[in-house]
Design an enzyme around this catalytic site. Structure first.
Site, PDB file in Angstrom:
ATOM      1  N   SER A 119      -7.885   2.859   7.818  1.00  0.00           N
ATOM      2  CA  SER A 119      -8.361   2.599   6.465  1.00  0.00           C
ATOM      3  C   SER A 119      -7.412   1.667   5.727  1.00  0.00           C
ATOM      4  O   SER A 119      -7.824   0.691   5.098  1.00  0.00           O
ATOM      5  CB  SER A 119      -8.506   3.918   5.699  1.00  0.00           C
ATOM      6  OG  SER A 119      -8.913   3.690   4.373  1.00  0.00           O
ATOM      7  N   HIS A 136       0.844  -1.195   0.000  1.00  0.00           N
ATOM      8  CA  HIS A 136       0.000   0.000   0.000  1.00  0.00           C
ATOM      9  C   HIS A 136       0.876   1.239   0.000  1.00  0.00           C
ATOM     10  O   HIS A 136       1.953   1.255   0.592  1.00  0.00           O
ATOM     11  CB  HIS A 136      -0.906   0.040   1.234  1.00  0.00           C
ATOM     12  CG  HIS A 136      -1.870   1.190   1.203  1.00  0.00           C
ATOM     13  ND1 HIS A 136      -3.063   1.135   0.526  1.00  0.00           N
ATOM     14  CD2 HIS A 136      -1.803   2.435   1.739  1.00  0.00           C
ATOM     15  CE1 HIS A 136      -3.695   2.289   0.650  1.00  0.00           C
ATOM     16  NE2 HIS A 136      -2.942   3.090   1.383  1.00  0.00           N
ATOM     17  N   ARG A 175     -14.481  10.916   3.867  1.00  0.00           N
ATOM     18  CA  ARG A 175     -13.267  11.657   4.218  1.00  0.00           C
ATOM     19  C   ARG A 175     -12.853  12.591   3.095  1.00  0.00           C
ATOM     20  O   ARG A 175     -12.371  13.700   3.341  1.00  0.00           O
ATOM     21  CB  ARG A 175     -12.126  10.685   4.532  1.00  0.00           C
ATOM     22  CG  ARG A 175     -12.212  10.020   5.888  1.00  0.00           C
ATOM     23  CD  ARG A 175     -11.222   8.869   5.984  1.00  0.00           C
ATOM     24  NE  ARG A 175      -9.870   9.302   5.701  1.00  0.00           N
ATOM     25  CZ  ARG A 175      -8.931   8.510   5.161  1.00  0.00           C
ATOM     26  NH1 ARG A 175      -9.223   7.258   4.829  1.00  0.00           N
ATOM     27  NH2 ARG A 175      -7.723   8.974   4.949  1.00  0.00           N
ATOM     28  N   LYS A 179      -8.232  -2.810   5.105  1.00  0.00           N
ATOM     29  CA  LYS A 179      -8.275  -3.447   3.785  1.00  0.00           C
ATOM     30  C   LYS A 179      -7.244  -4.564   3.684  1.00  0.00           C
ATOM     31  O   LYS A 179      -7.470  -5.570   3.013  1.00  0.00           O
ATOM     32  CB  LYS A 179      -8.070  -2.395   2.691  1.00  0.00           C
ATOM     33  CG  LYS A 179      -9.224  -1.412   2.555  1.00  0.00           C
ATOM     34  CD  LYS A 179      -9.115  -0.566   1.308  1.00  0.00           C
ATOM     35  CE  LYS A 179      -8.080   0.518   1.402  1.00  0.00           C
ATOM     36  NZ  LYS A 179      -8.491   1.636   2.261  1.00  0.00           N
ATOM     37  N   ASP A 199     -15.281   0.720   5.639  1.00  0.00           N
ATOM     38  CA  ASP A 199     -14.193   1.594   5.201  1.00  0.00           C
ATOM     39  C   ASP A 199     -14.538   2.280   3.891  1.00  0.00           C
ATOM     40  O   ASP A 199     -14.185   3.441   3.682  1.00  0.00           O
ATOM     41  CB  ASP A 199     -12.897   0.808   5.041  1.00  0.00           C
ATOM     42  CG  ASP A 199     -11.773   1.685   4.521  1.00  0.00           C
ATOM     43  OD1 ASP A 199     -11.383   2.623   5.236  1.00  0.00           O
ATOM     44  OD2 ASP A 199     -11.316   1.452   3.387  1.00  0.00           O
TER      45      ASP A 199
END
Length: 424
Positions: free
Chosen positions: A183, A82, A168, A187, A161
């Site tokens: 967040s 990520h 957001r 995931k 989420d």
């Protein structure tokens, strides 16, 4: 227990329990809590923060608000990646095929762009036919067949989420450290990975504008990840200037393909190879990602990936897909000089203004548009040299973007050292 009580507790800096986070996440997932109350809680969390324990509880609550991908039976190691987002950050498009080509099983869930930063799902959606709605079973089946699978945030995976993520973006709560951490990690947990490498961006083009804040986020991701049962490796990287040459969805896919074909060797390629080496070292494997590019295994893996998810093979054979109809260039109007800085935020906002990002939740992305940055910090420039190339939907949009980009670069009369892409 009511959502009003939960909002009030966070407003007053009183800690929430795991049960209260479960209630909040379920309410977001099944729409029993309206957006305006979720938005109120997000702002309270943004202003007052959450403890590590609260952040871990929110993470697990969001992961448990839907299904989890069960990777049992697939070859190990199971890994994920990520990035906290940045202008021109198409790293996932390169790193996932690289890791899969080196023998890892990579299953990833990604979201759309937030503000000035592009989203992996938006980039992949620019490929004609590419599916971003795989079910958990389809993800597992595909990962078993080719070692790689990626989907958007489907209703089945971390649905809470998905709701909070979208809110957001339109409530000015994107930069909250606990909300970013929860967040990201929710995931990863829902996706079934055991090991995650996290690329924390730092600079004007990122959510973390300075090294101190980025290091704080990096440490929080490792702490909360450990509490949630994940093995987490973080790397802090530069986002004071755009990453790579392109910013804009289809443009970034094309650049990623060039990297996997061995046609690029700049800062973006350096970052992808560094992250691949870091992941392989973390899981104890001795493969060489550079060799995967040289041998053609990496681009072959991306071709398998795109085909498996319904994408057109044309993206590998032609540059003439998703081409914007209008173009303009921004040129250097001064004398000979060196590039001192390139404001990544200005570039990112120019892409949003062109239609390549979202200003509000319901905005539609134009995959064709974007900006090519033809210089890097430390480069020597001459009078009339092209600095930016704008790809736009029409002449008016191209000219407007060009005007905003005219002030994005600062120059020095003396040589400037290039910026390192890896900060820590």
């Amino acid at each position: 227990m009511t959502v009003i009580d939960i909002i009030a507790k966070t407003r007053d800096r009183a800690p929430l329990s795991r049960a209260e986070f479960d209630f909040l996440a379920r309410g977001a997932a099944n729409a029993t809590i309206p957006d305006y109350q979720l938005a109120a809680w997000l702002m309270a969390a943004y202003l007052n923060g959450l403890s590590d324990q609260e952040t871990a509880n929110l993470t697990l609550a969001m992961a448990d608000s839907g299904e989890r991908v069960d990777l049992a039976g697939l070859p190990k190691p199971w890994v994920d990646k990520h990035s906290t987002g940045g202008v021109g950050d198409k790293t996932t498009l390169v790193l996932l095929p690289l890791l899969a080509a080196c023998g890892l099983t990579v299953v990833k869930m990604s979201g759309p762009g937030l503000g000035k930063t592009g989203g992996t799902i938006d980039k992949l959606a620019s490929i004609p036919g590419f599916r971003t709605d795989l079910s958990p079973d389809q993800m597992k089946e595909q990962a078993g067949a080719i070692g790689i699978a990626l989907t958007g945030q489907t209703p089945a995976l971390a649905p809470a989420d998905k709701v909070l993520y979208a809110l957001r973006d339109v409530t000015a709560t994107v930069p909250s450290l606990p909300l970013i951490v929860s967040s990201i990690l929710s995931k990863k947990i829902a996706g079934g990975a055991e090991t995650v490498i996290l690329d924390v961006k730092c600079g004007r083009g990122a959510f973390m504008p300075d090294l101190e804040r980025a290091t704080e986020l990096s440490a929080a991701l490792e702490r909360v990840g450990s509490q949630a049962g994940l093995r987490v490796k973080t790397v802090v990287t530069d986002m004071d200037q755009p990453l790579g040459r392109t910013a804009g969805n289809a443009l970034e896919v094309k650049e990623a393909i060039r990297v996997l074909k061995g046609m690029e060797s700049g800062r973006f390629t350096q970052l992808c190879l560094h992250l691949a080496h870091a992941m392989l070292a973390t899981v104890g494997m001795d493969a060489d990602p550079s060799e995967a590019i040289r041998s053609g295994k990496a681009i072959a893996k991306m071709e398998q990936w795109v085909a498996a998810q319904g994408g057109s093979a044309e993206v590998f054979t032609s540059e003439n897909w998703q081409v914007a109809p209008s173009h303009t260039e921004v040129t250097h109007t001064g004398g000979s000089a060196w590039v001192e800085s390139i404001d990544a935020e200005t570039v990112g906002l120019a892409v949003v203004g062109l239609g390549g990002g979202r200003k509000i939740k319901s905005d539609t992305i134009d995959p064709r548009v974007g900006v090519e940055t033809l210089i890097e910090v430390g480069d020597a420039v001459t009078p009339g040299q092209t600095l930016f190339h704008v790809h736009a939907a029409d002449h008016h949009a191209a000219e407007a973007a060009g005007q905003s980009l005219a002030g994005a670069t600062r120059f020095s009369a003396v040589p400037v050292s290039p910026r390192p892409v890896i900060l820590s």
